[in-house]
Design a protein around this motif. Structure first.
Motif, short mmCIF file in Angstrom:
data_model
loop_
_atom_site.label_atom_id
_atom_site.label_comp_id
_atom_site.label_asym_id
_atom_site.label_seq_id
_atom_site.Cartn_x
_atom_site.Cartn_y
_atom_site.Cartn_z
N ALA A 1 0.81 -1.23 0.00
CA ALA A 1 0.00 0.00 0.00
C ALA A 1 0.84 1.27 0.00
O ALA A 1 0.30 2.38 0.09
CB ALA A 1 -1.02 0.03 1.14
N PHE A 2 2.17 1.13 -0.13
CA PHE A 2 3.00 2.34 -0.16
C PHE A 2 2.60 3.24 -1.32
O PHE A 2 2.37 4.44 -1.16
CB PHE A 2 4.49 1.97 -0.28
N ASP A 3 2.47 2.64 -2.54
CA ASP A 3 2.20 3.43 -3.73
C ASP A 3 0.86 4.15 -3.65
O ASP A 3 0.73 5.28 -4.08
CB ASP A 3 2.24 2.54 -4.99
N SER A 4 -0.13 3.47 -3.09
CA SER A 4 -1.47 4.07 -3.08
C SER A 4 -1.65 5.05 -1.93
O SER A 4 -2.48 5.95 -2.00
CB SER A 4 -2.55 2.99 -3.01
N ALA A 5 -0.88 4.89 -0.86
CA ALA A 5 -1.18 5.67 0.35
C ALA A 5 -0.12 6.70 0.73
O ALA A 5 -0.44 7.70 1.36
CB ALA A 5 -1.42 4.73 1.53
N ASN A 6 1.14 6.45 0.37
CA ASN A 6 2.19 7.25 1.00
C ASN A 6 2.14 8.74 0.66
O ASN A 6 2.27 9.59 1.55
CB ASN A 6 3.57 6.69 0.63
N ARG A 7 1.96 9.05 -0.62
CA ARG A 7 1.99 10.47 -1.00
C ARG A 7 0.84 11.24 -0.34
O ARG A 7 1.01 12.34 0.17
CB ARG A 7 1.92 10.59 -2.53
N ARG A 8 -0.33 10.59 -0.34
CA ARG A 8 -1.49 11.24 0.30
C ARG A 8 -1.27 11.41 1.80
O ARG A 8 -1.63 12.41 2.40
CB ARG A 8 -2.76 10.43 0.04
N ASN A 9 -0.70 10.37 2.42
CA ASN A 9 -0.39 10.48 3.85
C ASN A 9 0.55 11.65 4.13
O ASN A 9 0.32 12.44 5.04
CB ASN A 9 0.28 9.19 4.34
N ALA A 10 1.61 11.72 3.31
CA ALA A 10 2.60 12.78 3.51
C ALA A 10 1.95 14.15 3.36
O ALA A 10 2.19 15.06 4.15
CB ALA A 10 3.74 12.61 2.51
N TYR A 11 1.08 14.26 2.35
CA TYR A 11 0.41 15.55 2.12
C TYR A 11 -0.51 15.92 3.29
O TYR A 11 -0.53 17.05 3.75
CB TYR A 11 -0.37 15.51 0.80
N ALA A 12 -1.24 14.91 3.78
CA ALA A 12 -2.14 15.16 4.92
C ALA A 12 -1.34 15.63 6.14
O ALA A 12 -1.74 16.55 6.86
CB ALA A 12 -2.93 13.90 5.26
N VAL A 13 -0.20 14.99 6.37
CA VAL A 13 0.62 15.38 7.52
C VAL A 13 1.21 16.77 7.30
O VAL A 13 1.27 17.59 8.22
CB VAL A 13 1.73 14.32 7.76
N TYR A 14 1.64 17.05 6.07
CA TYR A 14 2.17 18.38 5.72
C TYR A 14 1.14 19.46 6.05
O TYR A 14 1.44 20.44 6.74
CB TYR A 14 2.53 18.39 4.24
N LEU A 15 -0.10 19.25 5.59
CA LEU A 15 -1.16 20.24 5.86
C LEU A 15 -1.45 20.35 7.35
O LEU A 15 -1.63 21.44 7.89
CB LEU A 15 -2.45 19.87 5.11
N GLY A 16 -1.48 19.18 8.01
CA GLY A 16 -1.75 19.17 9.45
C GLY A 16 -0.69 19.93 10.22
O GLY A 16 -1.00 20.71 11.14
N LEU A 17 0.57 19.77 9.82
CA LEU A 17 1.66 20.45 10.52
C LEU A 17 1.66 21.95 10.23
O LEU A 17 2.02 22.74 11.09
CB LEU A 17 3.00 19.82 10.14
N GLU A 18 1.24 22.30 9.03
CA GLU A 18 1.09 23.73 8.71
C GLU A 18 0.08 24.36 9.67
O GLU A 18 0.30 25.44 10.21
CB GLU A 18 0.60 23.89 7.27
N ASN A 19 -1.03 23.65 9.87
CA ASN A 19 -2.05 24.13 10.81
C ASN A 19 -1.52 24.21 12.23
O ASN A 19 -1.77 25.17 12.94
CB ASN A 19 -3.29 23.24 10.77
N GLU A 20 -0.77 23.14 12.64
CA GLU A 20 -0.19 23.16 13.98
C GLU A 20 0.74 24.35 14.14
O GLU A 20 0.71 25.04 15.16
CB GLU A 20 0.61 21.87 14.24
N ALA A 21 1.57 24.62 13.09
CA ALA A 21 2.54 25.71 13.15
C ALA A 21 1.85 27.07 13.28
O ALA A 21 2.37 27.97 13.91
CB ALA A 21 3.43 25.68 11.90
N MET A 22 0.67 27.17 12.68
CA MET A 22 -0.05 28.45 12.74
C MET A 22 -0.98 28.49 13.95
O MET A 22 -1.78 29.41 14.09
CB MET A 22 -0.85 28.66 11.47
N GLY A 23 -0.88 27.46 14.78
CA GLY A 23 -1.66 27.45 16.02
C GLY A 23 -3.14 27.26 15.80
O GLY A 23 -3.95 27.65 16.63
N ARG A 24 -3.51 26.67 14.64
CA ARG A 24 -4.93 26.43 14.40
C ARG A 24 -5.39 25.14 15.02
O ARG A 24 -4.60 24.20 15.17
CB ARG A 24 -5.20 26.39 12.90
#
Ligand SMILES: [Zn+2]
Length: 323
Positions: free
Chosen positions: A300-323
């Protein structure tokens, strides 16, 4: 004397009639044809493993359920996705023991884990669930999902399928003892769902993790709170854990390694994407720069990894902005 005896006889006839009537009044749900079998994962601890597939494939048999046989009755873990599946599971339990099901522990209120609850409730079992189940049941989501499944899982989910409220809401670590076994309940709040809970059974060291763990594959992160998720996995490592039973997929005898894999994958995503967010690097550039070699051979690396990374990227952006 003879009047007394014939009165007693009349009573027996009435009682026999009533009990037959009661038995035939018990609902008979549409029988499933999907193969289900019992697997012993530790002494007295059993798994009924769902098949891999989407929510309405395999007559809805896509999630795991378990049960523990004790001298004081049976404890069931999760109730499967229809009264029909639960009825079949109840028959399988009867092949191991004729003791009653006295408690059901629900890991989380998602359709594929709860629509069989009424089978055990009607038998008199007490239902335990994470406290957040109440908000789910009282919100619009529960009724909407049930209406959808009455269409997509007909005739196994139908008008007789009902939402069962828990008898005990668990909002902190708790445990109960039954017939020589102890059952430790660990609620985690919202992680994979609105409220997730794991159960550790001793003796045996069997952890039923619900959907917190994906065995042998890259997990689906979605909009999960990965910071909480990593903390939760840290809390599960140790504690006499021997066998891990996930919410979907096979049991793992290498529980510590499976937990560690999921934990390290999530931590890796947070670390690499966190650095990118900190340096305000665009996602595509950051993703291309990461060395994924440690994970790329996992299913499931091919189907899931990029989306997972993107979700975490967005989540961390929100965490960084204190949202
Ligand atoms: Zn599930």
């Amino acid at each position: 004397m003879s009047i007394g005896r014939s009165l007693r006889w009349v009573w027996w006839v009435i009682l026999a009639f009533l009990s037959t009537g009661a038995r035939s009044a018990a609902p008979s749900y549409a029988p499933v044809t999907v193969p289900m079998k019992v697997q012993e994962v530790a002494p007295d601890v059993y798994l009924v493993q769902g098949l891999a597939g989407a929510a309405t494939e395999h007559e809805g048999f896509i999630s795991n359920a378990g049960f523990v046989v004790t001298d004081a009755g049976v404890v069931v873990l999760d109730a499967l996705g229809s009264p029909s599946l639960a009825t079949r599971m109840r028959e399988l339990i009867r092949t191991v023991t004729d003791r009653p099901v006295v408690k059901v522990v629900v890991t989380h209120y998602h359709a594929d884990h709860i629509y069989g609850l009424q089978v055990y409730k009607d038998e008199g079992a007490q239902v335990f669930a994470p406290a957040e189940a109440l908000a789910y049941l009282n919100g619009p989501q529960a009724a909407a999902r049930l209406a959808e499944r009455r269409e997509t899982l007909k005739p196994f989910v139908d008008d007789r399928t009902r939402l069962v409220y828990p008898d005990v809401l668990v909002d902190r670590d708790a445990s109960f003892a039954l017939g020589g076994h102890t059952f430790a309940l660990k609620p985690f709040g919202p992680v994979h769902s609105d409220g997730d809970m794991a159960m550790l059974v001793q003796p045996g060291g069997v952890l039923f993790s619900g959907d917190l763990i994906f065995e042998g594959r890259v997990p689906f992160v979605g909009d999960a709170d990965t910071r909480r998720w990593v903390e939760v996995l840290d809390g599960l490592l140790g504690g006499g854990l021997e066998v891990l039973v996930p919410g979907h997929g096979a049991a793992s005898r290498n529980a510590q390694a499976t937990l560690r894999l999921t934990r390290e994958y999530l931590a890796f995503l947070r670390e690499t994407m966190g650095r990118a967010v900190e340096e305000m690097q665009p996602f595509d550039e950051a993703y291309a720069a990461v060395d994924w070699s440690r994970w790329k051979d996992l299913p499931a690396f091919d189907s899931a990894n990029r989306r997972n990374a993107y979700a975490v990227y967005l989540g961390l952006e929100n965490e960084a902005m204190g949202r």
